[in-house]
Write an enzyme that holds these catalytic residues in place. Structure first.
Site, PDB file in Angstrom:
ATOM      1  N   ALA A 143     -25.206  -9.847 -39.675  1.00 25.25           N
ATOM      2  CA  ALA A 143     -25.109  -9.402 -38.284  1.00 25.25           C
ATOM      3  C   ALA A 143     -24.662  -7.954 -38.147  1.00 25.25           C
ATOM      4  O   ALA A 143     -25.028  -7.272 -37.192  1.00 25.25           O
ATOM      5  CB  ALA A 143     -24.148 -10.307 -37.520  1.00 25.25           C
ATOM      6  N   ASP A 201     -33.093 -11.614 -35.171  1.00 28.42           N
ATOM      7  CA  ASP A 201     -33.452 -10.725 -34.063  1.00 28.42           C
ATOM      8  C   ASP A 201     -34.789 -10.007 -34.202  1.00 28.42           C
ATOM      9  O   ASP A 201     -35.170  -9.236 -33.334  1.00 28.42           O
ATOM     10  CB  ASP A 201     -32.345  -9.684 -33.852  1.00 28.42           C
ATOM     11  CG  ASP A 201     -31.945  -8.970 -35.148  1.00 28.42           C
ATOM     12  OD1 ASP A 201     -32.830  -8.730 -36.002  1.00 28.42           O
ATOM     13  OD2 ASP A 201     -30.743  -8.656 -35.310  1.00 28.42           O
ATOM     14  N   HIS A 236     -32.222 -17.837 -41.583  1.00 25.98           N
ATOM     15  CA  HIS A 236     -31.738 -18.571 -40.414  1.00 25.98           C
ATOM     16  C   HIS A 236     -32.742 -18.561 -39.265  1.00 25.98           C
ATOM     17  O   HIS A 236     -32.394 -18.860 -38.129  1.00 25.98           O
ATOM     18  CB  HIS A 236     -30.392 -18.004 -39.964  1.00 25.98           C
ATOM     19  CG  HIS A 236     -29.311 -18.168 -40.991  1.00 25.98           C
ATOM     20  ND1 HIS A 236     -28.167 -17.392 -41.016  1.00 25.98           N
ATOM     21  CD2 HIS A 236     -29.207 -19.016 -42.055  1.00 25.98           C
ATOM     22  CE1 HIS A 236     -27.403 -17.763 -42.043  1.00 25.98           C
ATOM     23  NE2 HIS A 236     -28.014 -18.732 -42.687  1.00 25.98           N
ATOM     24  N   THR A 283     -25.361  -4.645 -35.019  1.00 25.74           N
ATOM     25  CA  THR A 283     -24.415  -4.438 -33.917  1.00 25.74           C
ATOM     26  C   THR A 283     -24.616  -3.093 -33.229  1.00 25.74           C
ATOM     27  O   THR A 283     -24.410  -2.982 -32.009  1.00 25.74           O
ATOM     28  CB  THR A 283     -22.959  -4.571 -34.411  1.00 25.74           C
ATOM     29  OG1 THR A 283     -22.751  -3.697 -35.520  1.00 25.74           O
ATOM     30  CG2 THR A 283     -22.649  -5.998 -34.817  1.00 25.74           C
ATOM     31  N   GLN A 336     -30.013 -12.851 -42.808  1.00 25.61           N
ATOM     32  CA  GLN A 336     -29.415 -13.942 -42.049  1.00 25.61           C
ATOM     33  C   GLN A 336     -29.664 -13.762 -40.554  1.00 25.61           C
ATOM     34  O   GLN A 336     -29.312 -14.636 -39.765  1.00 25.61           O
ATOM     35  CB  GLN A 336     -27.904 -13.983 -42.315  1.00 25.61           C
ATOM     36  CG  GLN A 336     -27.523 -14.299 -43.753  1.00 25.61           C
ATOM     37  CD  GLN A 336     -26.021 -14.161 -43.974  1.00 25.61           C
ATOM     38  OE1 GLN A 336     -25.489 -13.064 -43.985  1.00 25.61           O
ATOM     39  NE2 GLN A 336     -25.337 -15.275 -44.139  1.00 25.61           N
TER      40      GLN A 336
END
Length: 253
Positions: free
Chosen positions: A29, A109, A126, A33, A106
């Protein structure tokens, strides 16, 4: 080895990239960000405010499915507005240069694909939240189709083919990991000479096993993450600085 400062870390990373023949990036992630995509697990993240909905609950409860889709559509503007960041673009540059055969991620998006990496070379452990899939027959649906039906009566729709629930094409807690993606990630990890873990806390298994798999197969291991991870002691280089600033120098033309 933990880089003493950003400049020395970037220089060491550049030397390792130059020396490597096959680089496998593994992203979490943290790489997204700066693109406006929240880190779900961090303090103040989405999952600290909304309990994740396990797969079994999604399957069993219409109410859970309705809530899952309500949450997804509440995030639509965030996902739709996100553009690849410096980290994504740097990896795409290495991909175009022939250094990176594929990216293991992982993330859900679609930003690696949007950065210019071929979809077949983005190994999504994922899944992907930018489209939907029937959990029964696997037929694919666009989000617009789901939203039109959801907005009509506030209920999550079922598949028009087999009447099973339609879900974002992501892997929920309790849902089986995608076998093809896991197998390909395993093969990539075992046959690279530089493995770079980027923006992952390395706590979610089995995905978190790939860095050490690569290390145990002879690859050099780099970890780029603001916070310490349990695998830092095994890494050849640890850079605890902003990912965009760390990888920005590697963005090509």
């Amino acid at each position: 080895m933990i880089a003493s400062d950003l400049r020395s870390g970037v220089e060491r990373l550049g030397d390792m990239i130059a020396a490597a023949k096959t680089i496998v990036p593994f992203t979490g992630a943290g790489i997204s960000t700066e693109c406006g995509i929240p880190d779900f697990r961090s303090p103040g993240g989405v999952w600290t405010r909304n309990r994740p909905i396990p797969f079994e609950e999604f399957v069993a409860s219409q109410g859970a499915r309705d809530e899952a889709w309500r949450r997804r559509f509440a995030m639509e503007d965030t996902f739709a507005a996100a553009k690849p960041g410096r980290g994504h673009r740097a990896l795409a540059s290495l991909y175009r240069a022939g250094k990176v055969p594929a990216v293991i991620t992982q993330n859900i998006d679609n930003l690696h694909q949007n950065s210019g990496i071929a979809p077949d070379d983005v190994i999504e452990l994922h899944g992907n939240t930018t489209y939907a899939r029937c959990i029964g027959c696997g037929v694919t649906y666009q989000l617009d189709w789901v939203k039109q039906r959801f907005d009509a009566d506030g209920a999550a729709p079922d598949c028009t083919v087999c009447a099973e629930p339609v879900k974002t094409a992501t892997v929920s807690f309790g849902q089986a990991m995608p076998e093809d993606a896991m197998q390909r990630a395993t093969e990539l990890s075992q046959h690279c000479d530089l493995f770079i873990a980027i923006g992952s806390s390395l706590v979610v298994w089995p995905a978190a096993g790939f860095p050490m798999m690569a290390k145990n197969c002879g690859a050099r291991l780099v970890i780029i993450n603001r916070e310490p991870t349990d695998q830092d002691d095994s890494a050849d280089l640890v850079i605890r600085h902003d990912i965009g600033e760390t990888l920005g120098p590697f963005v090509g033309n």
